[in-house]
Design a protein around this motif. Sequence first.
Motif, short mmCIF file in Angstrom:
data_model
loop_
_atom_site.label_atom_id
_atom_site.label_comp_id
_atom_site.label_asym_id
_atom_site.label_seq_id
_atom_site.Cartn_x
_atom_site.Cartn_y
_atom_site.Cartn_z
N GLU A 62 5.68 61.79 -32.62
CA GLU A 62 4.67 61.04 -31.74
C GLU A 62 4.33 59.89 -32.59
O GLU A 62 4.08 59.85 -33.74
N SER A 63 4.13 58.92 -31.49
CA SER A 63 3.28 57.59 -32.00
C SER A 63 2.27 57.39 -31.33
O SER A 63 1.74 58.18 -30.56
N VAL A 64 1.48 56.29 -31.57
CA VAL A 64 0.24 55.86 -31.08
C VAL A 64 0.47 55.70 -29.41
O VAL A 64 -0.22 55.63 -28.78
N LYS A 65 1.89 55.10 -29.32
CA LYS A 65 2.28 54.86 -28.05
C LYS A 65 2.48 56.05 -27.05
O LYS A 65 2.30 56.38 -26.09
N ALA A 66 3.49 57.13 -27.54
CA ALA A 66 4.01 58.07 -26.86
C ALA A 66 4.42 59.26 -27.73
O ALA A 66 4.77 59.01 -29.02
N ALA A 67 4.74 60.36 -27.01
CA ALA A 67 5.59 61.39 -27.55
C ALA A 67 6.96 61.41 -27.20
O ALA A 67 7.10 61.12 -26.13
N SER A 68 8.00 61.69 -28.14
CA SER A 68 9.41 61.80 -27.80
C SER A 68 10.10 63.05 -28.33
O SER A 68 9.95 63.23 -29.50
N ASP A 69 10.97 63.85 -27.48
CA ASP A 69 11.61 64.92 -27.95
C ASP A 69 12.85 64.13 -28.78
O ASP A 69 13.49 63.08 -28.57
N VAL A 70 13.00 64.86 -29.71
CA VAL A 70 14.45 64.48 -30.54
C VAL A 70 15.40 65.86 -30.29
O VAL A 70 15.10 67.00 -30.41
N TYR A 71 16.43 65.48 -29.80
CA TYR A 71 17.65 66.23 -29.26
C TYR A 71 18.66 66.42 -30.27
O TYR A 71 18.89 65.66 -31.21
N SER A 72 19.29 67.77 -30.52
CA SER A 72 20.01 68.17 -31.13
C SER A 72 21.49 67.53 -30.85
O SER A 72 21.71 67.88 -29.72
N PRO A 73 22.26 67.15 -31.63
CA PRO A 73 23.76 66.71 -31.24
C PRO A 73 24.62 67.77 -31.09
O PRO A 73 25.62 67.82 -30.67
N VAL A 74 24.29 68.81 -31.78
CA VAL A 74 25.02 70.00 -32.03
C VAL A 74 24.56 71.18 -31.75
O VAL A 74 23.30 71.22 -31.86
N THR A 75 25.34 72.32 -31.32
CA THR A 75 24.81 73.65 -31.27
C THR A 75 24.75 74.30 -32.73
O THR A 75 25.82 74.19 -33.42
N GLY A 76 24.00 75.01 -33.12
CA GLY A 76 23.82 75.66 -34.39
C GLY A 76 22.30 76.15 -34.93
O GLY A 76 21.65 76.28 -33.98
N LYS A 77 22.41 76.48 -36.07
CA LYS A 77 21.24 76.86 -36.80
C LYS A 77 20.63 75.98 -37.48
O LYS A 77 21.35 75.27 -38.38
N VAL A 78 19.12 75.54 -37.56
CA VAL A 78 18.58 74.78 -38.40
C VAL A 78 18.55 75.26 -39.73
O VAL A 78 17.97 76.49 -40.12
N VAL A 79 19.01 74.59 -40.57
CA VAL A 79 19.14 75.01 -42.16
C VAL A 79 18.44 74.28 -43.16
O VAL A 79 18.02 74.65 -44.47
N ALA A 80 17.72 73.20 -42.72
CA ALA A 80 16.72 72.32 -43.61
C ALA A 80 15.90 71.51 -42.53
O ALA A 80 16.36 71.18 -41.41
N VAL A 81 14.72 71.31 -42.99
CA VAL A 81 13.95 70.14 -42.25
C VAL A 81 13.28 69.40 -43.45
O VAL A 81 13.18 69.80 -44.41
N ASN A 82 12.99 68.12 -42.82
CA ASN A 82 12.37 67.21 -43.79
C ASN A 82 10.97 67.24 -43.93
O ASN A 82 10.01 66.72 -43.08
N ASN A 83 10.30 68.00 -44.54
CA ASN A 83 9.04 68.59 -44.59
C ASN A 83 8.07 67.27 -45.04
O ASN A 83 7.01 67.41 -45.01
N ASP A 84 8.50 66.37 -45.66
CA ASP A 84 7.99 65.31 -46.31
C ASP A 84 7.26 64.52 -44.94
O ASP A 84 6.43 63.67 -45.21
N LEU A 85 7.88 64.86 -43.91
CA LEU A 85 7.50 64.03 -42.56
C LEU A 85 6.00 64.45 -42.35
O LEU A 85 5.43 63.63 -41.53
N ALA A 86 5.75 65.57 -42.68
CA ALA A 86 4.39 66.38 -42.27
C ALA A 86 3.32 65.58 -42.85
O ALA A 86 2.40 65.07 -42.05
N ASP A 87 3.31 64.89 -44.04
CA ASP A 87 2.23 63.96 -44.54
C ASP A 87 2.46 62.61 -44.41
O ASP A 87 1.75 61.73 -44.44
N LYS A 88 3.97 62.25 -44.10
CA LYS A 88 4.05 60.75 -44.07
C LYS A 88 5.17 60.48 -43.09
O LYS A 88 6.35 60.09 -43.17
N PRO A 89 4.81 60.66 -41.85
CA PRO A 89 5.70 60.41 -40.78
C PRO A 89 6.32 59.09 -40.43
O PRO A 89 7.44 58.95 -40.04
#
Length: 131
Positions: A62-89
Motif C-alpha cells: 500500500e502506498s499513499v496513492k493505492a493498494a496493490s496485490d502482489v502475485y506469486s509467480p509459482v505455486t508452493g509454500k511460503v518459507v520466508a517473509v521479509n519482516n523488516d518491511l513491517a517497520d520500513k515498507p
Amino acid sequence: MNEIPGDLLFLKSHEWARNEGNGRVTVGISDHAQGLLGDLVYVELPNVGDDVKAGEAAAVVESVKAASDVYSPVTGKVVAVNNDLADKPETINEDAYGEGWIFVVEAEEPDQLKELLAPDDYAELLEDDDH
C-alpha cells in the motif's frame, strides 16, 4: 529507469522472481511498479507456511496513492517473509531488487518459472506501456 537485473524473471503484473536454486523463489515488485505506486506505507505479508498459487495474490503493498496485490509467480509454500518491511515498507522504494524482497516460496513446480518474462522481454513490455 534503473537497470533490470539479469538474474530475475518477471510477471506482466510487475512482480519479479529470483530462482535461488534448491526449489526456492524469492519474490518482490519491480522498480517500475514501486515507482508507479509512490511512497509505500504498508506491506501485508503472507504467513510462513501459507500455500500460494501461481498468478494469485499472496501479499499487498500500500502506498499513499493505492493498494496493490502482489502475485506469486509459482505455486508452493511460503518459507520466508521479509519482516523488516513491517517497520520500513519504504525499503521497497529504496531497493526493489535487493533488500525490498517480499517473500520466498518453496516451489512445487519450478518449471512454472519458464512461463515468466526474461529481463529483456520485461523491459520491452515497459517500453510498450510507455507508448
